[in-house]
Design a protein around this motif. Structure first.
Motif, short mmCIF file in Angstrom:
data_model
loop_
_atom_site.label_atom_id
_atom_site.label_comp_id
_atom_site.label_asym_id
_atom_site.label_seq_id
_atom_site.Cartn_x
_atom_site.Cartn_y
_atom_site.Cartn_z
N LYS A 53 28.43 5.31 56.35
CA LYS A 53 29.60 6.16 56.08
C LYS A 53 30.88 5.60 56.70
N THR A 54 30.77 4.85 57.81
CA THR A 54 31.99 4.29 58.42
C THR A 54 32.70 3.36 57.45
N ALA A 81 37.28 10.61 66.38
CA ALA A 81 35.83 10.64 66.62
C ALA A 81 35.56 11.48 67.86
N GLN A 89 32.65 2.12 68.38
CA GLN A 89 31.87 1.57 67.26
C GLN A 89 32.73 1.46 66.00
N ILE A 90 33.51 2.50 65.73
CA ILE A 90 34.38 2.48 64.55
C ILE A 90 35.41 1.37 64.68
N HIS A 93 33.82 -1.94 63.97
CA HIS A 93 33.56 -2.08 62.54
C HIS A 93 34.86 -2.38 61.79
N ASP A 155 35.78 12.02 61.72
CA ASP A 155 34.39 11.58 61.64
C ASP A 155 33.52 12.46 62.52
N ASP A 311 25.27 2.63 67.67
CA ASP A 311 24.94 1.97 66.40
C ASP A 311 24.48 0.56 66.73
#
Length: 451
Positions: A53-54, A81, A89-90, A93, A155, A311
């Motif tokens: 989903k990210t 978040a 993590q986002i 990414h 998120d 993650d």
């Protein structure tokens, strides 16, 4: 539009990054979400952990930023978040996906130096990833400028609500450009309060429901092991970490104190383990997560604060030292394993206090936990015995059945009860005095009325 054409229609810089990251085709959530976002719609998505989903919101947003460059505006994208780890993590990414583009990102979370974060805003990155508390602080002190914001992303909205960040999110939205596009991603859209949040933030959103948190993940074998007490749980955990086959494992506890205690115990038994909870400094958190990703430690012992943001590849085993408080948290915990088409194992240690909670979660996810025993560590507690119908339920059934034959024991109990009733003393006929609204039997003779 075919699966491959969604990625093929994206900016060449994104396609190059996807190729390097070995992500040739979109996942289901990406397949269904990317086009509506590209079309400019407000979108709310229910998707499970590990579904991709990210990238489902990052890819279309980055594509549109590249299509329409604007260097003279303030922050163009804000992604909120609920936890620091998830924000990190986002951010990672986003950096992976923008590595062949001029797009820059900034991370704004608690635990980092405030003045340094002010300099991040001055550098004016297109994308800001933030936790609500710290972001609101920057908004109130006018460090952040969201007047030109084009995209607001929330998120893990269900966790955001659960952790009490709803007011902060709404306050931050008040600082944002009202013409923005808003995207909301959540494990479930059924959480109480989510609808209120979407009504406040979004304009006729399109709902994309790929699954619900109740859906059982068939790629994960789910077991329970009954435990007598805390000491028994610690021995079971130590045995599992020493004897199970796994590449990496996460053990979840419900309190910070238990995380630290268990971490010390596991390390004492020569198992490389790190700990993660809300009171650990950001620099230590970063160090622990780097060691875990690089397989320098195989075991991570964590609280639920960290559950949503981890993650990491190659996690085969999840142990619930304490059972999760609810089905949503349980799903997010076990969702750390069986990612990207792999399989995993989840084992929950259940004491007599947690049995009913376990049954509730089992029903909520429409699954069935397998009961497992460890011969070397079998305890006394095996789960509750077969419960008889309660007196209330049994009584109502007798009334309903009416003609049901009484057993000898029931007859004896009934006779005894009737005998007690007949032996009860007769009620006094003496008058009662009234105190406020209560009548009290005083046992006194009636008083004559004064003339």
């Amino acid at each position: 539009m075919s699966e491959t054409s969604i990625f093929q229609s994206l900016h060449s810089g994104l396609q190059k990054a996807l190729e390097k990251l070995q992500l040739p085709t979109p996942t289901e959530v990406q397949q269904q979400s990317i086009q509506p976002i590209l079309d400019g719609k407000d979108v709310m998505v229910s998707a499970e952990t590990g579904s991709g989903k990210t990238a489902a919101f990052l890819l279309p947003i980055i594509h549109k930023l590249l299509e329409k460059p604007s260097r003279h505006t303030s922050t163009r994208v804000l992604i909120l978040a609920p936890t620091r780890e998830l924000a990190r993590q986002i951010n990672k990414h986003a950096k992976d996906l923008t590595q062949f583009t001029p797009i820059k990102t900034g991370l704004i979370i608690g635990g980092a130096e405030y003045k340094y974060q002010q300099s991040i805003f001055r550098d004016n990155p297109e994308i800001i990833i933030a936790t609500p508390g710290r972001m609101l602080e920057h908004c109130e002190k006018e460090s952040a400028d969201l007047n030109d914001l084009e995209y607001l992303v929330i998120d893990e909205a269900d966790k955001m609500f659960e952790m009490g960040f709803t007011d902060d999110v709404q306050a931050i939205a008040g600082y944002c450009n009202s013409e923005r596009q808003t995207l909301l991603f959540s494990a479930t859209l059924k959480t109480k309060g989510i609808r209120h949040l979407t009504d406040y933030l979004m304009d006729e959103p399109e709902a994309i429901v790929l699954n619900t948190f109740e859906a059982k993940n068939d790629a994960i074998e789910q077991f329970i092991i009954t435990a007598d007490d805390l000491n028994h749980k610690e021995k079971l955990t130590q045995w599992l970490l020493a004897n199970e086959e796994y590449r990496k494992a996460i053990v979840f506890c419900n309190t910070k104190e238990q995380v630290d205690r268990l971490g010390g115990l596991i390390r004492y038994h020569k198992i490389a383990a790190g700990t993660l909870h809300g009171d650990i400094s950001q620099s230590v958190r970063n160090h622990v997560m780097t060691q875990f990703r690089d397989s320098k430690i195989k075991v991570l012992i964590a609280s639920d604060v960290a559950a949503r943001g981890i993650d990491v590849k190659d996690i085969d085993l999840v142990i619930n030292f304490d059972m999760a408080h609810n089905a949503e948290d349980y799903i997010h915990r076990i969702g750390r394993t069986a990612r990207a088409g792999e399989t995993g194992t989840a084992i929950s240690l259940i004491s007599h206090r947690e049995w009913n909670l376990m049954v509730t979660i089992e029903k909520a996810i429409s699954g069935k936990f397998q009961l497992r025993t460890i011969k070397e560590l079998q305890g006394k507690y095996k789960g509750p015995k077969k419960l008889k119908a309660s007196g209330k339920a049994a009584g109502s059934k007798k009334k309903k059945d009416g003609a049901k034959k009484l057993t000898a024991r029931e007859k004896k109990r009934l006779e005894k009860k009737q005998g007690k009733k007949s032996a009860a003393p007769a009620q006094s006929n003496k008058p009662k005095k009234k105190f406020g609204a209560v009548l009290v039997d005083t046992g006194e003779a009636p008083m004559k009325k004064k003339s």
